[in-house]
Design a protein around this motif. Structure first.
Motif, PDB file in Angstrom:
ATOM      1  N   SER A  80       0.824  -1.209   0.000  1.00 49.10           N
ATOM      2  CA  SER A  80       0.000   0.000   0.000  1.00 49.10           C
ATOM      3  C   SER A  80       0.857   1.258   0.000  1.00 49.10           C
ATOM      4  N   GLU A  81       0.310   2.298  -0.615  1.00 43.52           N
ATOM      5  CA  GLU A  81       0.992   3.587  -0.683  1.00 43.52           C
ATOM      6  C   GLU A  81       0.335   4.618   0.224  1.00 43.52           C
ATOM      7  N   ASP A  82      -0.593   4.163   1.059  1.00 43.08           N
ATOM      8  CA  ASP A  82      -1.264   5.053   2.007  1.00 43.08           C
ATOM      9  C   ASP A  82      -1.075   4.496   3.417  1.00 43.08           C
ATOM     10  N   ASP A  83      -1.985   4.832   4.328  1.00 37.56           N
ATOM     11  CA  ASP A  83      -1.843   4.441   5.737  1.00 37.56           C
ATOM     12  C   ASP A  83      -2.494   3.102   6.077  1.00 37.56           C
ATOM     13  N   THR A  84      -2.791   2.285   5.083  1.00 32.25           N
ATOM     14  CA  THR A  84      -3.447   1.007   5.348  1.00 32.25           C
ATOM     15  C   THR A  84      -2.691   0.184   6.390  1.00 32.25           C
ATOM     16  N   SER A  85      -1.420  -0.001   6.177  1.00 31.33           N
ATOM     17  CA  SER A  85      -0.635  -0.848   7.073  1.00 31.33           C
ATOM     18  C   SER A  85      -0.565  -0.260   8.481  1.00 31.33           C
ATOM     19  N   ARG A  86      -0.347   1.046   8.580  1.00 37.97           N
ATOM     20  CA  ARG A  86      -0.240   1.682   9.907  1.00 37.97           C
ATOM     21  C   ARG A  86      -1.530   1.519  10.691  1.00 37.97           C
ATOM     22  N   ILE A  87      -2.663   1.741  10.041  1.00 36.05           N
ATOM     23  CA  ILE A  87      -3.957   1.622  10.724  1.00 36.05           C
ATOM     24  C   ILE A  87      -4.177   0.178  11.179  1.00 36.05           C
ATOM     25  N   ALA A  88      -3.922  -0.774  10.286  1.00 37.74           N
ATOM     26  CA  ALA A  88      -4.126  -2.181  10.621  1.00 37.74           C
ATOM     27  C   ALA A  88      -3.178  -2.624  11.734  1.00 37.74           C
ATOM     28  N   GLN A  89      -1.933  -2.195  11.681  1.00 39.59           N
ATOM     29  CA  GLN A  89      -0.966  -2.566  12.716  1.00 39.59           C
ATOM     30  C   GLN A  89      -1.388  -2.025  14.075  1.00 39.59           C
ATOM     31  N   GLY A  90      -1.954  -0.828  14.089  1.00 40.27           N
ATOM     32  CA  GLY A  90      -2.402  -0.257  15.351  1.00 40.27           C
ATOM     33  C   GLY A  90      -3.515  -1.061  15.990  1.00 40.27           C
ATOM     34  N   ILE A  91      -4.432  -1.575  15.184  1.00 41.90           N
ATOM     35  CA  ILE A  91      -5.525  -2.393  15.714  1.00 41.90           C
ATOM     36  C   ILE A  91      -4.998  -3.758  16.141  1.00 41.90           C
ATOM     37  N   ALA A  92      -4.100  -4.332  15.342  1.00 41.88           N
ATOM     38  CA  ALA A  92      -3.556  -5.655  15.659  1.00 41.88           C
ATOM     39  C   ALA A  92      -2.777  -5.651  16.972  1.00 41.88           C
ATOM     40  N   ALA A  93      -2.197  -4.521  17.325  1.00 41.55           N
ATOM     41  CA  ALA A  93      -1.415  -4.451  18.565  1.00 41.55           C
ATOM     42  C   ALA A  93      -2.270  -4.710  19.797  1.00 41.55           C
ATOM     43  N   ASP A  94      -3.574  -4.503  19.670  1.00 41.20           N
ATOM     44  CA  ASP A  94      -4.478  -4.665  20.813  1.00 41.20           C
ATOM     45  C   ASP A  94      -5.271  -5.958  20.782  1.00 41.20           C
ATOM     46  N   ASP A  95      -5.056  -6.821  19.784  1.00 42.67           N
ATOM     47  CA  ASP A  95      -5.843  -8.049  19.678  1.00 42.67           C
ATOM     48  C   ASP A  95      -4.962  -9.175  19.141  1.00 42.67           C
ATOM     49  N   PRO A  96      -4.670 -10.173  19.950  1.00 45.26           N
ATOM     50  CA  PRO A  96      -3.764 -11.248  19.526  1.00 45.26           C
ATOM     51  C   PRO A  96      -4.333 -12.124  18.412  1.00 45.26           C
ATOM     52  N   ARG A  97      -5.622 -12.023  18.147  1.00 45.94           N
ATOM     53  CA  ARG A  97      -6.195 -12.815  17.065  1.00 45.94           C
ATOM     54  C   ARG A  97      -5.822 -12.271  15.688  1.00 45.94           C
ATOM     55  N   MET A  98      -5.307 -11.061  15.630  1.00 46.86           N
ATOM     56  CA  MET A  98      -5.062 -10.383  14.356  1.00 46.86           C
ATOM     57  C   MET A  98      -3.569 -10.154  14.150  1.00 46.86           C
ATOM     58  N   ARG A  99      -3.153 -10.340  12.891  1.00 49.18           N
ATOM     59  CA  ARG A  99      -1.799  -9.951  12.535  1.00 49.18           C
ATOM     60  C   ARG A  99      -1.790  -9.375  11.115  1.00 49.18           C
ATOM     61  N   VAL A 100      -0.802  -8.550  10.862  1.00 43.29           N
ATOM     62  CA  VAL A 100      -0.653  -7.882   9.569  1.00 43.29           C
ATOM     63  C   VAL A 100       0.636  -8.379   8.939  1.00 43.29           C
ATOM     64  N   ILE A 101       0.556  -8.849   7.720  1.00 45.75           N
ATOM     65  CA  ILE A 101       1.747  -9.314   7.009  1.00 45.75           C
ATOM     66  C   ILE A 101       1.874  -8.529   5.710  1.00 45.75           C
ATOM     67  N   GLN A 102       3.068  -8.510   5.170  1.00 45.31           N
ATOM     68  CA  GLN A 102       3.340  -7.768   3.945  1.00 45.31           C
ATOM     69  C   GLN A 102       3.417  -8.730   2.760  1.00 45.31           C
ATOM     70  N   ALA A 103       2.758  -8.347   1.687  1.00 40.30           N
ATOM     71  CA  ALA A 103       2.874  -9.138   0.464  1.00 40.30           C
ATOM     72  C   ALA A 103       4.247  -8.913  -0.153  1.00 40.30           C
ATOM     73  N   GLU A 104       4.788  -9.955  -0.733  1.00 42.20           N
ATOM     74  CA  GLU A 104       6.052  -9.839  -1.436  1.00 42.20           C
ATOM     75  C   GLU A 104       5.830  -9.087  -2.751  1.00 42.20           C
TER      76      GLU A 104
END
Length: 385
Positions: A80-104
């Motif tokens: 992504s070229e916007d804040d998608t990853s930052r927003i998702a990472q912020g939510i994932a930090a508070d919930d162990p069921r969620m993780r954010v990975i980067q596509a190759e």
């Protein structure tokens, strides 16, 4: 004169009545139990996301609010070229069921969405995989209902057609024409599910559930790596491999806002409407050859009677021609009124603009045909396979 008008309008009435009858053959998640089974399988929810900063928070928070007891959420940030990853990472930090990975980095022979879905599937641990778009909203009971539907109906692939959120003027004018054409072509869910032909199979890529074993056996997203409409292609691959693809309605459990502006609508459907429908063409190679000529025809059939009815009396058109146009328009309204009321939940006064919506969609179709298999989306250029 009257007889000629009646005979001339007959194709419009046949299409309208056929669409109404076939559309009634549908089943919904409302028929399922909202209680998760005692041996609830782990469901891996995979969200491919590229430049989805506007949507990602609503999507993942709705998924995390599930009542289903065994769920993991994987967001695949597709460069992504916007804040998608930052927003998702912020939510994932508070919930162990969620993780954010980067596509190759995207290989040259892949489309972006199948590539990101494949990356998520490689990380997933569940025996059920749910691929869902970043612009969707999920009800808390959605996963339980879908798992129960998969089990009860022995589905290898279950896709859910949810409610379409139509907020702006252009969404409410153009999008109904798209869904009308899809409904006329495919019919209700059970018409699709019962068809013995692979070209009649369709899935809604906004949300698809797979049995993991079936997904792996058919080759997963590798099998549709160069398909712009990977959902439709996956449904056909699953069927051809002797497995069971099903589609159900879930209007109270899933909703999607696909596009918000006219520019988004034009660009979004232009990538799908021709290159994405070639795999659904009947009669094999000859159907694909005829597709550029047949695809605009329903829209021309929508626009011409409405135009004649509008300007015919002022231009002194023959009474029989105006009567024909009125009968054709009445047939279209007989089909569109229930579509607007019960499926799209739109005020009926938007029907005034249905010829305008058809004209815009015709423009999109013609541009899509001119581009052929060349597709542009979210800053990337592809050639559909």
């Amino acid at each position: 004169m009257t007889l000629g008008a009646l005979v001339g309008a007959l194709p419009w009435w046949v299409i309208a009545v056929g669409a109404l009858v076939r559309g009634r053959r549908s089943r919904s998640l409302d028929d399922e139990s909202p209680v998760a089974p005692a041996d609830a399988p782990l469901v891996s929810v995979i969200v491919p996301a590229r430049n989805e900063a506007r949507n990602i928070e609503r999507c993942v928070r709705s998924i995390l609010a599930t009542s289903y007891p065994a769920m993991e959420l994987i967001v695949v940030d597709d460069r992504s070229e916007d804040d998608t990853s930052r927003i998702a990472q912020g939510i994932a930090a508070d919930d162990p069921r969620m993780r954010v990975i980067q596509a190759e980095p995207l290989p040259p022979d892949w489309f972006g969405k199948p590539w990101a879905c494949r990356r998520g599937a490689m990380e997933a641990r569940g025996s059920v995989l749910c691929f869902t778009d970043a612009d969707t909203w999920h009800a808390p009971e959605f996963l339980a209902l879908s798992v129960n539907a998969m089990r009860r109906r022995a589905a290898d692939l279950l896709s859910v057609a949810g409610r379409q959120e139509l907020g702006s003027f252009w969404e409410r004018v153009v999008q109904p024409q798209v869904f009308s054409l899809l409904a006329v072509r495919y019919g209700g869910t059970e018409v699709v599910n019962d068809s013995p032909r692979a070209t009649d199979k369709i899935a809604n890529g906004q949300c698809m559930f797979f049995r993991r074993a079936a997904y792996d056996e058919v080759g997963g997203h590798d099998a549709v790596r160069q398909k712009v409409a990977e959902d439709l292609s996956l449904a056909q691959v699953v069927f051809r491999r002797g497995k069971v693809p099903l589609i159900v309605l879930g209007q109270r459990q899933l909703s999607t806002r696909m596009y918000t502006t006219l520019t988004d609508i034009v660009q979004g459907w232009m990538k799908n409407v021709y290159a994405g429908t070639l795999d659904a063409a009947p009669f094999g190679r000859w159907g694909r050859v005829a597709m550029p000529f047949l695809l605009p025809l329903p829209l021309v059939m929508t626009i011409v009677p409405a135009l004649v009815l509008l300007v015919g009396p002022l231009a002194g058109a023959p009474d029989g021609l105006v009567l024909w146009a009125g009968l054709c328009t009445a047939a279209m309204l007989a089909w569109l009124i229930p579509l607007y009321l019960f499926f799209l939940e739109l005020p009926l006064w938007y029907l005034v603009f249905f010829p305008l919506g058809a004209a815009v969609l015709l423009y999109i179709v013609v541009r899509s045909i001119v581009r052929g298999r060349r597709v542009a989306w979210k800053g990337r250029e592809y050639r559909a396979g």
